[in-house]
Structure formats: structure tokens, C-alpha cells
Enzyme design. Structure first.
Site, PDB file in Angstrom:
ATOM      1  N   MET A 283      23.369 -17.403 -19.933  1.00 24.90           N
ATOM      2  CA  MET A 283      22.821 -18.725 -19.603  1.00 24.90           C
ATOM      3  C   MET A 283      23.911 -19.807 -19.637  1.00 24.90           C
ATOM      4  O   MET A 283      23.686 -20.919 -20.111  1.00 24.90           O
ATOM      5  CB  MET A 283      21.677 -19.077 -20.568  1.00 24.90           C
ATOM      6  CG  MET A 283      20.525 -18.088 -20.532  1.00 24.90           C
ATOM      7  SD  MET A 283      19.330 -18.304 -21.885  1.00 24.90           S
ATOM      8  CE  MET A 283      20.250 -17.576 -23.259  1.00 24.90           C
TER       9      MET A 283
ATOM     10  N   LYS B 271       9.848 -17.490 -17.608  1.00 26.01           N
ATOM     11  CA  LYS B 271      10.691 -18.284 -18.507  1.00 26.01           C
ATOM     12  C   LYS B 271      12.100 -18.246 -17.933  1.00 26.01           C
ATOM     13  O   LYS B 271      12.826 -17.271 -18.099  1.00 26.01           O
ATOM     14  CB  LYS B 271      10.673 -17.722 -19.932  1.00 26.01           C
ATOM     15  CG  LYS B 271       9.320 -17.834 -20.607  1.00 26.01           C
ATOM     16  CD  LYS B 271       9.415 -17.576 -22.088  1.00 26.01           C
ATOM     17  CE  LYS B 271      10.004 -18.755 -22.830  1.00 26.01           C
ATOM     18  NZ  LYS B 271       9.181 -19.957 -22.731  1.00 26.01           N
TER      19      LYS B 271
ATOM     20  N   ASP C  29       7.850 -11.156 -18.057  1.00 29.40           N
ATOM     21  CA  ASP C  29       8.806 -12.253 -17.882  1.00 29.40           C
ATOM     22  C   ASP C  29       9.273 -12.338 -16.434  1.00 29.40           C
ATOM     23  O   ASP C  29       9.219 -11.363 -15.682  1.00 29.40           O
ATOM     24  CB  ASP C  29      10.019 -12.045 -18.789  1.00 29.40           C
ATOM     25  CG  ASP C  29       9.916 -12.850 -20.078  1.00 29.40           C
ATOM     26  OD1 ASP C  29       8.963 -13.628 -20.214  1.00 29.40           O
ATOM     27  OD2 ASP C  29      10.799 -12.697 -20.941  1.00 29.40           O
TER      28      ASP C  29
END
Length: 265
Positions: free
Chosen positions: A177, A61, A39
Site C-alpha cells: 500500500m 476494502k 474482499d
């Protein structure tokens, strides 16, 4: 007589950034891997544990950036394992904390691919600890909630009004996030009844040499995030535990200690 030539997939948590926070089990899996799907948020130093002969595939990602499609990653995990490879799916933090580990395990199960999960230290716990903020502290918090601030397309996202009431009851909110939508999130929490003076912090690039920490209040947090130009990867921590930060950086807001919650023996 037939032989099962299937390989194996291991979902490995690389931790929040610092390679020294890898577990021994994670290092063992990396050393045994023949294919590693990495990742975007995995620190480059983690890859030093991968054997030179292994094939490394970067599967970025990140929110707001070009990302590898999840379906493609799952199909690749299955295909490589069916070719007999020892595959590691290397993820920042913990694979099963906003890491889509559950989706990948489901795809592997459906294809009959043997797999294991190696947990990792998640940023929502490690980054606050590094910054001097315990996500639970019996003086101020009875628990912690890990919440996403990025709603999946077609979903409404968290019930911020309900979370505001939960936080008022002495539960720390750790929001992953959430930087992009910080203004909307804090406005929703305020509208839900969480006091504007509630201590809050934003932690960017936690557990890395580029880490940044800024303490504010719920009312001022979004403005500070914008003023300082803080972007992802970052987490938001909201709750009285933020008061435990050991030192205030220049320009941060100092807040008075509240009356602690009743101590639990």
C-alpha cells in the site's frame, strides 16, 4: 439439555491473485461454507470453489475507494455464526498480513464464536518471486521486512529513517500500500541515509494476467511510478535482491552487481 447452535468462522487467505495458488485447506473451507464474505482483491476465479447454495457477500476494502466499514464486517461475521452458519471470511493474500485478520479474530473471541485461520500466500513474497526477485538471497540480503506504506488515521506510520538504516544492513524492504505515497516514502528513505542507487521495483497486480513489473532505483522509483501510471494494488521492493530479476523490461534501468554479502554456509 441445550444444544450449541453456534456456527463457525474461518478466515481464509485466497493468495495473491492466481486461483491455482490456493491451498487445499482453503478450497476445503470454501466448499463447506454456507456464507462467504469476500474482499475486493480476491480473484473471481477463486469463487468457483464455493457451493452454488452459499450466500456470497462482497465486502470491498481498498485504499482510496469506498470500503465496507471494518466494524460492520466484524458484526456480520458474529451474527452469521450465531445463526449457525459456516462462514468464510475470504481475503486476498494472507489474513494476518495487512489483512485485519487479528482484529477479526479478536472480535470473534470476544463474542465467543468458534473460529480458525487458514493461512494464504502473501503478495509481498509471491509477487516478487514471480517477477524473478527473491526477497531473501544470501548474496545480498540477510532478511526481509514487510511494511505498510499507508498509515492508519491518527498514527505516524513507519519510522522510515530507522528503516533506511535497517535496509543498509542488508534487509529487503517490501512495502504494501505504498504506491500513493511513493514519493514521500522514497524521499524519507533517502533522507534516512539509504543510497539513491539502491535497486527498487514496483510490482502491480502480481500473480495475475494483468501483472506489471518495473525496475528502477530508489532515487527514480517515484518518478517511474507516476510516469507509468501505476496504481494499486501494487507493492514496492527495495534492496539489492532486485538485481536478481531475470530480465529487464523495455525502459527499465539496469544496475551493476554490487559485491555480494559474505555467503552463509
Amino acid at each position: 439439555m441445550t444444544h450449541d447452535r453456534r456456527g463457525h468462522v474461518t478466515l481464509v487467505g485466497a493468495g495473491p491473485g492466481d486461483p491455482e495458488l490456493l491451498t487445499l485447506r482453503a478450497i476445503r473451507a470454501l466448499r463447506q461454507a454456507t456464507v462467504v464474505l469476500v474482499d475486493d482483491l480476491v480473484a473471481a476465479g477463486v469463487l468457483r470453489y464455493v457451493r452454488q447454495s452459499a450466500r456470497i457477500v462482497h465486502c470491498g476494502k481498498r485504499g482510496g475507494a469506498v470500503s465496507t466499514q471494518q466494524g460492520f464486517i466484524e458484526a456480520m461475521l458474529v451474527a452469521e455464526a450465531l445463526r449457525g452458519e459456516r462462514v468464510v471470511r475470504l481475503k486476498g493474500g494472507d489474513p494476518c498480513v495487512f489483512g485485519r485478520g487479528g482484529e477479526e479474530v479478536a472480535a470473534l473471541r470476544a463474542a465467543g464464536v468458534p473460529h480458525t485461520v487458514v493461512p494464504g500466500i502473501t503478495a509481498g513474497i509471491a509477487a516478487p518471486a514471480e517477477a524473478g526477485i527473491p526477497v531473501t538471497d544470501r548474496r545480498w540480503a540477510q532478511g526481509v521486512l514487510l511494511v505498510t506504506g499507508h498509515a492508519q488515521p491518527g498514527h505516524t506510520g513507519p519510522d522510515w529513517a530507522q528503516l533506511a538504516q535497517t535496509a543498509r544492513g542488508g534487509i529487503t524492504l517490501v512495502i504494501y500500500m505504498g504506491v500513493t505515497h511513493c514519493a514521500d516514502i522514497t524521499a524519507a528513505l533517502l533522507a534516512g541515509g539509504l543510497a539513491g542507487a539502491t535497486p527498487a521495483a514496483v510490482l502491480q497486480n502480481g500473480c495475475t494476467p494483468h501483472s506489471r513489473r518495473h525496475v528502477a532505483t530508489l532515487r527514480t522509483l517515484a518518478g517511474e511510478v507516476q510516469r507509468l501510471g501505476i496504481g494499486s494494488p501494487a507493492i514496492l521492493v527495495i534492496g539489492d535482491v532486485v538485481r536478481a530479476a531475470e530480465a529487464m523490461q523495455e525502459g527499465e534501468i539496469s544496475v551493476a552487481h554490487p559485491k555480494p554479502l559474505a555467503a552463509i554456509a
